[in-house]
Motif scaffolding. Structure first.
Motif, PDB file in Angstrom:
ATOM      1  N   VAL A 138       0.833  -1.198   0.000  1.00 18.85           N
ATOM      2  CA  VAL A 138       0.000   0.000   0.000  1.00 18.85           C
ATOM      3  C   VAL A 138       0.872   1.255   0.000  1.00 18.85           C
ATOM      4  O   VAL A 138       1.921   1.306   0.647  1.00 18.85           O
ATOM      5  CB  VAL A 138      -0.969  -0.017   1.200  1.00 18.85           C
ATOM      6  CG1 VAL A 138      -0.216   0.015   2.539  1.00 18.85           C
ATOM      7  CG2 VAL A 138      -1.978   1.119   1.121  1.00 18.85           C
ATOM      8  N   ASN A 139       0.446   2.266  -0.725  1.00 19.81           N
ATOM      9  CA  ASN A 139       1.258   3.478  -0.864  1.00 19.81           C
ATOM     10  C   ASN A 139       1.250   4.348   0.383  1.00 19.81           C
ATOM     11  O   ASN A 139       2.288   4.869   0.801  1.00 19.81           O
ATOM     12  CB  ASN A 139       0.761   4.304  -2.052  1.00 19.81           C
ATOM     13  CG  ASN A 139       1.048   3.643  -3.392  1.00 19.81           C
ATOM     14  OD1 ASN A 139       1.915   2.781  -3.503  1.00 19.81           O
ATOM     15  ND2 ASN A 139       0.306   4.040  -4.410  1.00 19.81           N
ATOM     16  N   ALA A 140       0.098   4.570   0.967  1.00 23.44           N
ATOM     17  CA  ALA A 140      -0.039   5.519   2.073  1.00 23.44           C
ATOM     18  C   ALA A 140       0.638   4.983   3.332  1.00 23.44           C
ATOM     19  O   ALA A 140       0.330   3.878   3.802  1.00 23.44           O
ATOM     20  CB  ALA A 140      -1.516   5.797   2.347  1.00 23.44           C
ATOM     21  N   ALA A 141       1.527   5.783   3.904  1.00 26.51           N
ATOM     22  CA  ALA A 141       2.233   5.362   5.112  1.00 26.51           C
ATOM     23  C   ALA A 141       1.267   5.089   6.262  1.00 26.51           C
ATOM     24  O   ALA A 141       1.482   4.169   7.063  1.00 26.51           O
ATOM     25  CB  ALA A 141       3.246   6.431   5.517  1.00 26.51           C
ATOM     26  N   ALA A 142       0.182   5.843   6.326  1.00 29.31           N
ATOM     27  CA  ALA A 142      -0.783   5.665   7.417  1.00 29.31           C
ATOM     28  C   ALA A 142      -1.495   4.326   7.339  1.00 29.31           C
ATOM     29  O   ALA A 142      -2.051   3.860   8.349  1.00 29.31           O
ATOM     30  CB  ALA A 142      -1.803   6.801   7.390  1.00 29.31           C
ATOM     31  N   LYS A 143      -1.511   3.700   6.160  1.00 22.67           N
ATOM     32  CA  LYS A 143      -2.198   2.417   5.994  1.00 22.67           C
ATOM     33  C   LYS A 143      -1.261   1.210   6.138  1.00 22.67           C
ATOM     34  O   LYS A 143      -1.739   0.070   6.215  1.00 22.67           O
ATOM     35  CB  LYS A 143      -2.876   2.363   4.619  1.00 22.67           C
ATOM     36  CG  LYS A 143      -3.905   3.460   4.366  1.00 22.67           C
ATOM     37  CD  LYS A 143      -5.064   3.405   5.350  1.00 22.67           C
ATOM     38  CE  LYS A 143      -6.108   4.459   5.024  1.00 22.67           C
ATOM     39  NZ  LYS A 143      -7.171   4.523   6.048  1.00 22.67           N
ATOM     40  N   ARG A 144       0.045   1.432   6.192  1.00 23.49           N
ATOM     41  CA  ARG A 144       0.979   0.306   6.230  1.00 23.49           C
ATOM     42  C   ARG A 144       0.867  -0.555   7.485  1.00 23.49           C
ATOM     43  O   ARG A 144       1.104  -1.765   7.421  1.00 23.49           O
ATOM     44  CB  ARG A 144       2.411   0.814   6.042  1.00 23.49           C
ATOM     45  CG  ARG A 144       2.651   1.295   4.615  1.00 23.49           C
ATOM     46  CD  ARG A 144       3.982   1.974   4.416  1.00 23.49           C
ATOM     47  NE  ARG A 144       4.018   2.641   3.113  1.00 23.49           N
ATOM     48  CZ  ARG A 144       4.855   3.607   2.790  1.00 23.49           C
ATOM     49  NH1 ARG A 144       5.756   4.030   3.678  1.00 23.49           N
ATOM     50  NH2 ARG A 144       4.813   4.152   1.588  1.00 23.49           N
ATOM     51  N   PRO A 145       0.473   0.005   8.639  1.00 19.97           N
ATOM     52  CA  PRO A 145       0.267  -0.875   9.801  1.00 19.97           C
ATOM     53  C   PRO A 145      -0.844  -1.900   9.605  1.00 19.97           C
ATOM     54  O   PRO A 145      -0.936  -2.868  10.369  1.00 19.97           O
ATOM     55  CB  PRO A 145      -0.098   0.105  10.922  1.00 19.97           C
ATOM     56  CG  PRO A 145       0.504   1.407  10.503  1.00 19.97           C
ATOM     57  CD  PRO A 145       0.382   1.426   9.017  1.00 19.97           C
ATOM     58  N   PHE A 146      -1.675  -1.707   8.579  1.00 25.01           N
ATOM     59  CA  PHE A 146      -2.807  -2.597   8.343  1.00 25.01           C
ATOM     60  C   PHE A 146      -2.569  -3.509   7.143  1.00 25.01           C
ATOM     61  O   PHE A 146      -3.513  -4.083   6.602  1.00 25.01           O
ATOM     62  CB  PHE A 146      -4.074  -1.765   8.131  1.00 25.01           C
ATOM     63  CG  PHE A 146      -4.258  -0.704   9.180  1.00 25.01           C
ATOM     64  CD1 PHE A 146      -4.491  -1.043  10.502  1.00 25.01           C
ATOM     65  CD2 PHE A 146      -4.156   0.651   8.852  1.00 25.01           C
ATOM     66  CE1 PHE A 146      -4.638  -0.068  11.470  1.00 25.01           C
ATOM     67  CE2 PHE A 146      -4.302   1.627   9.812  1.00 25.01           C
ATOM     68  CZ  PHE A 146      -4.545   1.264  11.129  1.00 25.01           C
ATOM     69  N   ALA A 147      -1.307  -3.649   6.741  1.00 26.10           N
ATOM     70  CA  ALA A 147      -0.970  -4.482   5.589  1.00 26.10           C
ATOM     71  C   ALA A 147      -1.291  -5.943   5.866  1.00 26.10           C
ATOM     72  O   ALA A 147      -1.194  -6.428   6.998  1.00 26.10           O
ATOM     73  CB  ALA A 147       0.508  -4.324   5.238  1.00 26.10           C
ATOM     74  N   TYR A 179     -19.006  -2.020   0.685  1.00 26.67           N
ATOM     75  CA  TYR A 179     -17.904  -1.663  -0.209  1.00 26.67           C
ATOM     76  C   TYR A 179     -16.563  -1.789   0.518  1.00 26.67           C
ATOM     77  O   TYR A 179     -16.291  -1.071   1.474  1.00 26.67           O
ATOM     78  CB  TYR A 179     -18.102  -0.241  -0.730  1.00 26.67           C
ATOM     79  CG  TYR A 179     -19.291  -0.107  -1.645  1.00 26.67           C
ATOM     80  CD1 TYR A 179     -19.184  -0.406  -3.004  1.00 26.67           C
ATOM     81  CD2 TYR A 179     -20.542   0.288  -1.162  1.00 26.67           C
ATOM     82  CE1 TYR A 179     -20.284  -0.305  -3.856  1.00 26.67           C
ATOM     83  CE2 TYR A 179     -21.645   0.389  -2.001  1.00 26.67           C
ATOM     84  CZ  TYR A 179     -21.504   0.092  -3.346  1.00 26.67           C
ATOM     85  OH  TYR A 179     -22.603   0.186  -4.182  1.00 26.67           O
ATOM     86  N   LEU A 180     -15.750  -2.728   0.056  1.00 28.75           N
ATOM     87  CA  LEU A 180     -14.416  -2.942   0.618  1.00 28.75           C
ATOM     88  C   LEU A 180     -13.467  -1.897   0.043  1.00 28.75           C
ATOM     89  O   LEU A 180     -13.278  -1.807  -1.171  1.00 28.75           O
ATOM     90  CB  LEU A 180     -13.930  -4.347   0.273  1.00 28.75           C
ATOM     91  CG  LEU A 180     -12.517  -4.710   0.717  1.00 28.75           C
ATOM     92  CD1 LEU A 180     -12.388  -4.658   2.239  1.00 28.75           C
ATOM     93  CD2 LEU A 180     -12.130  -6.089   0.190  1.00 28.75           C
ATOM     94  N   ASP A 181     -12.847  -1.117   0.919  1.00 25.04           N
ATOM     95  CA  ASP A 181     -11.945  -0.028   0.528  1.00 25.04           C
ATOM     96  C   ASP A 181     -10.507  -0.536   0.562  1.00 25.04           C
ATOM     97  O   ASP A 181      -9.953  -0.796   1.632  1.00 25.04           O
ATOM     98  CB  ASP A 181     -12.144   1.149   1.491  1.00 25.04           C
ATOM     99  CG  ASP A 181     -11.303   2.373   1.145  1.00 25.04           C
ATOM    100  OD1 ASP A 181     -10.201   2.218   0.591  1.00 25.04           O
ATOM    101  OD2 ASP A 181     -11.745   3.495   1.460  1.00 25.04           O
ATOM    102  N   ILE A 182      -9.909  -0.677  -0.612  1.00 24.81           N
ATOM    103  CA  ILE A 182      -8.488  -1.027  -0.742  1.00 24.81           C
ATOM    104  C   ILE A 182      -7.786   0.183  -1.340  1.00 24.81           C
ATOM    105  O   ILE A 182      -7.976   0.517  -2.519  1.00 24.81           O
ATOM    106  CB  ILE A 182      -8.287  -2.267  -1.630  1.00 24.81           C
ATOM    107  CG1 ILE A 182      -8.946  -3.502  -1.008  1.00 24.81           C
ATOM    108  CG2 ILE A 182      -6.790  -2.509  -1.881  1.00 24.81           C
ATOM    109  CD1 ILE A 182      -8.269  -4.000   0.260  1.00 24.81           C
ATOM    110  N   GLU A 183      -6.976   0.842  -0.536  1.00 26.83           N
ATOM    111  CA  GLU A 183      -6.309   2.063  -0.991  1.00 26.83           C
ATOM    112  C   GLU A 183      -5.224   1.750  -2.027  1.00 26.83           C
ATOM    113  O   GLU A 183      -4.778   0.613  -2.161  1.00 26.83           O
ATOM    114  CB  GLU A 183      -5.724   2.809   0.208  1.00 26.83           C
ATOM    115  CG  GLU A 183      -6.782   3.343   1.167  1.00 26.83           C
ATOM    116  CD  GLU A 183      -7.651   4.422   0.540  1.00 26.83           C
ATOM    117  OE1 GLU A 183      -7.083   5.364  -0.056  1.00 26.83           O
ATOM    118  OE2 GLU A 183      -8.885   4.322   0.636  1.00 26.83           O
ATOM    119  N   ALA A 184      -4.793   2.775  -2.754  1.00 27.59           N
ATOM    120  CA  ALA A 184      -3.834   2.614  -3.846  1.00 27.59           C
ATOM    121  C   ALA A 184      -2.564   1.929  -3.355  1.00 27.59           C
ATOM    122  O   ALA A 184      -2.072   2.187  -2.257  1.00 27.59           O
ATOM    123  CB  ALA A 184      -3.494   3.976  -4.441  1.00 27.59           C
TER     124      ALA A 184
END
Length: 324
Positions: A138-147, A179-184
């Motif tokens: 995932v691109n966004a640093a804020a989302k990386r803990p949820f990889a 709707y499942l949200d999968i960020e870029a």
């Protein structure tokens, strides 16, 4: 002009408000042609919802309800006072971030069954978004803990069940889209894309098994592109509805270049065409993402609507930005 509440009429056009149309219609019994629908997508039958014990079949699934028009989403559910003020806007539907460990606004102070019933009574239609685990790249640093970890399929099944449980708790009934949200995420990372696809397919299977309709939100150039590639390859268990983000500044629902023109049609597309835009209606300002859609919206359980009416609560302040 103040927008009047929309009335549902199953199987027919129910309203035409500010260029928007809401209607309920049965899911087609089969794909309309060789290209349009992903496997187990818009042409698939909706499974009966599971009962308290988790077994399918204890409650009959109703027909999905579709809405064609403009929608917005924002990080935290706005107050009822803001939603009432925004009835003068051109929007007829609102995205709500109702669950998932990866939400940008995990604390949803307003989002309760009473809020859902009240905004539904006002005439708003709801687009429930679940932001769970994310792509390993995932691109966004804020989302990386949820990889995603090493068991994407198992994780998808667990989070699919979690999404349905959260939807039911809010009074969102069977046959509602979730709707499942999968960020870029990183382009051209085959291993990452495969892991993400495994998670999404398992999530879809579980959501369908429990009687709801799996939708998918992502960047057009990553998640959506990869879902289209999977559809072309005949991969099963793909989303029933495609919500693609491409910030062109103008709606382009039918002309997204990464999608075949007939893919995810009819009534199965949402285009997020602008993001983090400030708008004011009725003296209330919000930062939103703009969307155009022809797709399913949530069914609000009759019991939830019967519990509460529209509440007028004058609250100060505007909701926060959509995603931090």
């Amino acid at each position: 002009m103040r927008r009047a509440p929309v009335r549902l009429v199953v199987g027919a056009v129910a309203a035409a408000l500010a260029g928007s149309v809401l209607f309920s219609a049965p899911v087609p019994t089969g794909p309309p042609g060789p290209l349009p629908a992903p496997a187990a997508g818009p042409g698939a039958a909706v499974a009966p919802a599971a009962g308290p014990g988790g077994a399918p079949g204890s409650r009959a699934a109703a027909d999905p309800v579709y809405f064609a028009g403009r929608a917005f989403d924002t990080c935290e559910a706005p107050s009822l006072a803001v939603m009432d003020a925004w009835r003068s806007s051109p929007y007829g539907a609102v995205g709500i971030y109702f669950g998932g460990r990866g939400r940008g606004c995990p604390v949803q102070r307003e989002l309760t069954p009473a809020w859902v019933a009240s905004v539904h009574t006002m005439g708003w239609r709801l687009l429930p978004l679940f932001v769970g685990s994310q792509a390993p790249c995932v691109n966004a640093a804020a989302k990386r803990p949820f990889a995603l970890g090493g068991n994407p399929s198992g994780q998808g099944t667990r989070e699919g069940a979690e999404a349905v449980q959260a939807a039911r708790a809010l009074g969102l009934d069977a046959s509602s889209p979730l709707y499942l949200d999968i960020e870029a995420y990183a382009q051209d990372d085959a291993a990452c894309a495969a892991t993400t696809l495994s998670f999404v397919r398992a999530w879809n299977r579980e959501v369908r098994r429990l009687g709801y309709l799996p939708g998918f939100y992502s960047s057009a150039d990553t998640g959506v592109r990869d879902m289209e590639a999977a559809r072309r390859a005949g991969t099963p268990d793909l989303p029933s509805v495609m919500w693609f983000a491409r910030w062109l500044g103008r709606p382009a629902l039918a002309s997204e270049p990464v999608l075949h023109p007939q893919a995810w049609t009819p009534h199965a597309r949402i285009h997020q065409y602008a993001g983090n835009v400030a708008e004011t209606y009725g003296g209330r300002r919000m930062l939103i993402d703009r969307n155009t859609m022809d797709a399913p919206v949530a069914r609000v359980a009759p019991s939830a609507v019967g519990v509460t009416g529209v509440a007028d609560r004058a609250e100060d302040g505007a909701p926060p930005v959509r995603r931090p």
